[in-house]
Design an enzyme around this catalytic site. Structure first.
Site, PDB file in Angstrom:
ATOM      1  N   ALA A  94       0.809  -1.219   0.000  1.00 35.61           N
ATOM      2  CA  ALA A  94       0.000   0.000   0.000  1.00 35.61           C
ATOM      3  C   ALA A  94       0.846   1.274   0.000  1.00 35.61           C
ATOM      4  O   ALA A  94       0.384   2.324  -0.420  1.00 35.61           O
ATOM      5  CB  ALA A  94      -0.933   0.015   1.210  1.00 35.61           C
ATOM      6  N   LYS A  95       2.069   1.177   0.534  1.00 35.13           N
ATOM      7  CA  LYS A  95       3.015   2.307   0.594  1.00 35.13           C
ATOM      8  C   LYS A  95       2.384   3.533   1.233  1.00 35.13           C
ATOM      9  O   LYS A  95       2.567   4.660   0.770  1.00 35.13           O
ATOM     10  CB  LYS A  95       3.578   2.622  -0.797  1.00 35.13           C
ATOM     11  CG  LYS A  95       4.336   1.459  -1.430  1.00 35.13           C
ATOM     12  CD  LYS A  95       4.929   1.820  -2.783  1.00 35.13           C
ATOM     13  CE  LYS A  95       5.696   0.660  -3.392  1.00 35.13           C
ATOM     14  NZ  LYS A  95       4.824  -0.459  -3.793  1.00 35.13           N
ATOM     15  N   ARG A  96       1.654   3.325   2.312  1.00 33.69           N
ATOM     16  CA  ARG A  96       1.017   4.425   3.014  1.00 33.69           C
ATOM     17  C   ARG A  96       2.058   5.279   3.726  1.00 33.69           C
ATOM     18  O   ARG A  96       3.113   4.791   4.139  1.00 33.69           O
ATOM     19  CB  ARG A  96       0.016   3.904   4.036  1.00 33.69           C
ATOM     20  CG  ARG A  96      -1.096   3.035   3.490  1.00 33.69           C
ATOM     21  CD  ARG A  96      -1.927   3.740   2.443  1.00 33.69           C
ATOM     22  NE  ARG A  96      -3.174   3.047   2.176  1.00 33.69           N
ATOM     23  CZ  ARG A  96      -3.877   3.183   1.061  1.00 33.69           C
ATOM     24  NH1 ARG A  96      -3.442   3.986   0.108  1.00 33.69           N
ATOM     25  NH2 ARG A  96      -5.012   2.525   0.884  1.00 33.69           N
TER      26      ARG A  96
END
Length: 271
Positions: A94-96
């Protein structure tokens, strides 16, 4: 069981460092799935069934689902993996990265809503954006460090106080930030020299390594650069090269054969 414990068990029992990325693009689906309402679910679970015994993890990329409004199918796929292959961890790509109060909700999304075992994060805004995920003591997180894309040079290779940005991130992940022992680093296979440097800085930290397969990273070079002393410590991801090996009726078997070839190449480099 913690995410790290699940990985260690898979490394040993499956004898594999391979992670299969689930990046469902309907434009590339097998012909038999075109137009089917459940195509994303059917495609991903078909890939899972074909490769589960060969992998240490699966990594669904959330954007491929969200762009199609298919978050319900993402949840169903993760549920399918947990039910049918409960020893295989799921990494939600997700690379939040956002302020702490928002990060708490992103953590809930990853771990409560989707029930992933691990998530990928962007560390650009600092540790307070990572900390909410660490509250889930049994869950893992990989922070971006030295990514596989050429544009990573723009920031990650800058020097600050005598060290590169990616080097400082590696040091943080190996020490102060790793408050629950479940924090790892994303380091691309396309940069084996930097991969080796990260391993020097963080000798025991688990590395999620994208960039082989469609992105052209060299398997032998990346394994030799990133492997730990015990021959593990890496989750080497391949997505498109495996899941889109064929669009014909043999698509599941083609994906399996591609996964076998990739796993075997990784194992040959390990040994």
């Amino acid at each position: 069981m913690t995410f790290t414990d699940m990985l260690k068990e898979r490394w040993q029992n499956a004898d594999s460092l391979l992670c299969v990325g689930l990046d469902p693009n309907p434009a590339r689906f097998p012909h038999e799935l075109v137009g089917r309402e459940t195509a994303i679910y059917d495609f991903c679970t078909g890939i899972v069934d074909a490769t589960a015994d060969l992998v240490c993890a699966f990594k669904p990329q959330i954007a491929y689902f969200a762009s199609c409004g298919a978050e319900d199918q993402l949840k169903a796929i993760i549920d399918y993996i947990h039910k049918n292959y409960p020893k295989v961890p799921v990494i939600l790509d997700a690379k939040r990265g956002d302020i702490g109060s928002t990060a708490e909700h992103y953590a809930m999304e990853a771990f409560d809503r989707f029930e992933a075992d691990c998530v990928t994060l962007s560390p650009f805004m600092g540790f307070d954006t990572i900390k909410p995920y660490m509250a889930y003591a049994d869950k893992g997180a990989f922070i971006l460090c030295r990514t596989s894309n050429p544009g990573g040079d723009d920031i990650q290779m800058l020097t600050v106080e005598g060290e590169r940005i990616y080097e400082r991130l590696a040091r943080f992940a190996a020490t102060d930030w790793n408050v629950n022992g479940q924090l790892g680093l994303v380091v691309g296979a396309t940069y084996p020299a930097e991969l080796a440097n990260v391993r020097r800085i963080a000798p025991e930290t688990t590395l999620l390594v994208p960039g082989i397969g469609a992105q052209g990273g060299d398997i032998e070079a990346c394994v030799k650069a990133g492997i730990t002393a015990d021959g593990t410590g890496m989750v080497i991801n391949s997505g498109r090269a495996i899941i889109y090996a064929s669009r014909d009726t043999d698509w599941k078997e083609a994906a399996r054969q591609s996964a076998i070839a990739t796993r075997d190449a990784i194992n040959a480099a390990r040994r």
